[in-house]
Design a protein around this motif. Structure first.
Motif, PDB file in Angstrom:
ATOM      1  N   LYS A   1       0.847  -1.728   0.626  1.00 46.92           N
ATOM      2  CA  LYS A   1      -0.181  -0.004  -0.311  1.00 46.92           C
ATOM      3  C   LYS A   1       0.714   1.170   0.083  1.00 46.92           C
ATOM      4  N   LYS A   2       0.048   2.415  -0.163  1.00 48.34           N
ATOM      5  CA  LYS A   2       0.717   3.370  -0.214  1.00 48.34           C
ATOM      6  C   LYS A   2       1.424   3.751   0.810  1.00 48.34           C
ATOM      7  N   LYS A   3       2.696   4.415   1.089  1.00 49.93           N
ATOM      8  CA  LYS A   3       3.465   4.679   2.404  1.00 49.93           C
ATOM      9  C   LYS A   3       3.794   3.814   3.101  1.00 49.93           C
ATOM     10  N   GLU A   4       3.627   2.185   2.389  1.00 48.95           N
ATOM     11  CA  GLU A   4       3.695   1.550   3.687  1.00 48.95           C
ATOM     12  C   GLU A   4       5.415   0.739   3.174  1.00 48.95           C
ATOM     13  N   PHE A   5       5.945   0.388   4.020  1.00 48.58           N
ATOM     14  CA  PHE A   5       7.232   0.324   3.238  1.00 48.58           C
ATOM     15  C   PHE A   5       7.482  -1.373   3.314  1.00 48.58           C
ATOM     16  N   LEU A   6       8.645  -1.133   2.316  1.00 39.55           N
ATOM     17  CA  LEU A   6       9.011  -2.958   2.454  1.00 39.55           C
ATOM     18  C   LEU A   6      10.393  -3.464   2.623  1.00 39.55           C
ATOM     19  N   LEU A   7      10.871  -2.176   3.497  1.00 40.01           N
ATOM     20  CA  LEU A   7      12.144  -2.826   3.495  1.00 40.01           C
ATOM     21  C   LEU A   7      12.339  -1.452   4.899  1.00 40.01           C
ATOM     22  N   ARG A   8      12.532  -1.761   5.707  1.00 38.88           N
ATOM     23  CA  ARG A   8      13.133  -0.273   6.929  1.00 38.88           C
ATOM     24  C   ARG A   8      14.979  -0.482   7.254  1.00 38.88           C
ATOM     25  N   GLU A   9      15.463   0.599   6.961  1.00 33.79           N
ATOM     26  CA  GLU A   9      16.827   0.565   7.950  1.00 33.79           C
ATOM     27  C   GLU A   9      16.746   0.133   9.334  1.00 33.79           C
ATOM     28  N   GLY A  10      18.274  -1.034   9.275  1.00 28.45           N
ATOM     29  CA  GLY A  10      18.549  -2.046  10.287  1.00 28.45           C
ATOM     30  C   GLY A  10      18.150  -3.418  10.538  1.00 28.45           C
ATOM     31  N   SER A  11      16.901  -3.474   8.738  1.00 25.95           N
ATOM     32  CA  SER A  11      16.599  -4.810   8.946  1.00 25.95           C
ATOM     33  C   SER A  11      16.896  -5.553   8.428  1.00 25.95           C
ATOM     34  N   ILE A  12      17.149  -6.835   7.990  1.00 30.13           N
ATOM     35  CA  ILE A  12      18.144  -7.488   7.323  1.00 30.13           C
ATOM     36  C   ILE A  12      17.353  -8.191   5.611  1.00 30.13           C
ATOM     37  N   CYS A  13      17.647  -7.324   4.413  1.00 26.04           N
ATOM     38  CA  CYS A  13      16.704  -7.723   3.547  1.00 26.04           C
ATOM     39  C   CYS A  13      16.828  -8.742   2.948  1.00 26.04           C
TER      40      CYS A  13
ATOM     41  N   PHE B   1      15.697   5.405  -0.100  1.00 24.85           N
ATOM     42  CA  PHE B   1      16.361   6.033   0.814  1.00 24.85           C
ATOM     43  C   PHE B   1      17.196   6.111   1.949  1.00 24.85           C
ATOM     44  N   HIS B   2      17.893   7.313   2.415  1.00 26.31           N
ATOM     45  CA  HIS B   2      18.322   6.997   3.310  1.00 26.31           C
ATOM     46  C   HIS B   2      18.055   8.237   4.307  1.00 26.31           C
ATOM     47  N   THR B   3      17.809   7.658   5.273  1.00 24.25           N
ATOM     48  CA  THR B   3      17.873   8.870   6.355  1.00 24.25           C
ATOM     49  C   THR B   3      19.191   9.716   6.756  1.00 24.25           C
TER      50      THR B   3
ATOM     51  N   ASP C   1      16.924  13.887   7.352  1.00 28.18           N
ATOM     52  CA  ASP C   1      16.440  14.602   5.962  1.00 28.18           C
ATOM     53  C   ASP C   1      16.457  13.052   4.829  1.00 28.18           C
ATOM     54  N   GLU C   2      15.664  12.975   4.241  1.00 22.50           N
ATOM     55  CA  GLU C   2      15.868  11.585   2.889  1.00 22.50           C
ATOM     56  C   GLU C   2      17.017  12.012   1.982  1.00 22.50           C
ATOM     57  N   GLN C   3      17.674  10.713   2.136  1.00 21.70           N
ATOM     58  CA  GLN C   3      18.180  10.744   0.596  1.00 21.70           C
ATOM     59  C   GLN C   3      18.396   9.978  -0.172  1.00 21.70           C
ATOM     60  N   ILE C   4      17.186   9.958  -1.038  1.00 19.14           N
ATOM     61  CA  ILE C   4      16.981   9.149  -2.405  1.00 19.14           C
ATOM     62  C   ILE C   4      17.607   8.569  -3.369  1.00 19.14           C
ATOM     63  N   LEU C   5      18.431   7.437  -3.038  1.00 26.77           N
ATOM     64  CA  LEU C   5      18.722   6.681  -4.257  1.00 26.77           C
ATOM     65  C   LEU C   5      18.290   6.733  -5.217  1.00 26.77           C
ATOM     66  N   TYR C   6      17.278   6.190  -5.319  1.00 26.70           N
ATOM     67  CA  TYR C   6      16.302   6.686  -6.358  1.00 26.70           C
ATOM     68  C   TYR C   6      14.929   5.538  -6.569  1.00 26.70           C
TER      69      TYR C   6
ATOM     70  N   ILE D   1      23.715  -7.934   6.339  1.00 27.54           N
ATOM     71  CA  ILE D   1      24.458  -7.201   8.044  1.00 27.54           C
ATOM     72  C   ILE D   1      22.789  -6.024   7.142  1.00 27.54           C
ATOM     73  N   PRO D   2      22.682  -5.372   8.233  1.00 26.88           N
ATOM     74  CA  PRO D   2      21.729  -4.352   8.687  1.00 26.88           C
ATOM     75  C   PRO D   2      21.096  -3.277   7.014  1.00 26.88           C
ATOM     76  N   SER D   3      20.358  -3.368   7.144  1.00 22.11           N
ATOM     77  CA  SER D   3      19.915  -2.475   5.875  1.00 22.11           C
ATOM     78  C   SER D   3      20.369  -1.732   6.376  1.00 22.11           C
ATOM     79  N   LYS D   4      20.869   0.082   5.436  1.00 23.47           N
ATOM     80  CA  LYS D   4      21.210   1.420   5.659  1.00 23.47           C
ATOM     81  C   LYS D   4      19.850   2.218   4.938  1.00 23.47           C
ATOM     82  N   LEU D   5      19.100   1.093   4.244  1.00 25.54           N
ATOM     83  CA  LEU D   5      18.359   1.737   3.328  1.00 25.54           C
ATOM     84  C   LEU D   5      17.149   1.621   3.816  1.00 25.54           C
ATOM     85  N   ASN D   6      16.180   2.282   3.089  1.00 29.52           N
ATOM     86  CA  ASN D   6      14.089   2.411   3.393  1.00 29.52           C
ATOM     87  C   ASN D   6      14.095   2.206   2.070  1.00 29.52           C
TER      88      ASN D   6
END
Length: 192
Positions: free
Chosen positions: A33-45, A59-61, A66-71, A89-94
């Motif tokens: 759903k819109k605004k739902e996270f598929l991955l959160r920083e700190g989780s293993i992808c 993105f990374h916060t 502040d959000e830094q959007i990779l793509y 390893i734990p993700s640095k991305l969301n």
């Protein structure tokens, strides 16, 4: 559901129908759903995803929140945190949906198994990985050498199907500028 994935794969490699079917059957459909996270920083992808429909931001916060959007990942794009996925390893991305979306997910275990069973898939992913590295390298060079106006115009030219689906704030976070700077760039372009 896997027809767009099959078409995408056939654009890059020759593969038998049987092998393609076996590979695509390893994916599961996930609705996000819109605004739902598929991955959160700190989780293993532990997956890679292929976007069937919708739009995601990867993105990374930073420490200032502040959000830094990779793509942005839209239809026919692959999304994941490759560092977390490969190195466990734990993700640095969301990864967050910007629209109601559907994505095909494949687990790391299934993907690794299929690499040995279907060598064509390993070749596909090598090609996709090389293309990703080239795009990343070009983006770094552009960020170091081009003005914000040049980067904005290039984004519009390269990704016209994405630009209208994101907010000004998201565009600014991708370009590495403030929303105010982006507004100035847009006003300057309109005046030209």
């Amino acid at each position: 559901m896997t027809e767009s994935l099959k078409k995408h794969i056939r654009e890059y490699i020759d593969i038998s129908d049987e092998k393609l079917e076996k590979y695509c059957n390893a994916f599961t459909v996930q609705k996000v759903k819109k605004k739902e996270f598929l991955l959160r920083e700190g989780s293993i992808c532990n997956y890679e995803g292929f976007v069937i429909n919708g739009c995601f931001k990867v993105f990374h916060t930073d420490r200032n929140a502040d959000e830094q959007i990779l793509y942005f990942g839209i239809e026919n794009w692959w999304i994941s945190d490759i560092d977390s996925f490969i190195n466990n390893i734990p993700s640095k991305l969301n990864i967050q949906a910007l629209e109601d979306s559907e994505i095909l997910i494949i687990s790391k275990v299934d993907k690794e198994k299929l690499y040995s069973e279907i060598p064509e898939i390993e070749r596909l992913m090598r090609l996709k990985f090389q293309m990703s590295i080239i795009a990343l390298q070009r983006r770094i060079i552009d960020n170091l050498s081009k003005s914000s106006e040049e980067r904005y115009l290039e984004f519009l030219k390269k990704y016209p199907q994405t630009a209208h689906r994101i907010t000004n704030i998201q565009m600014a976070a991708y370009l590495g500028v403030t929303p105010e700077s982006l507004s100035r760039v847009r006003r300057k372009i309109v005046k030209s």
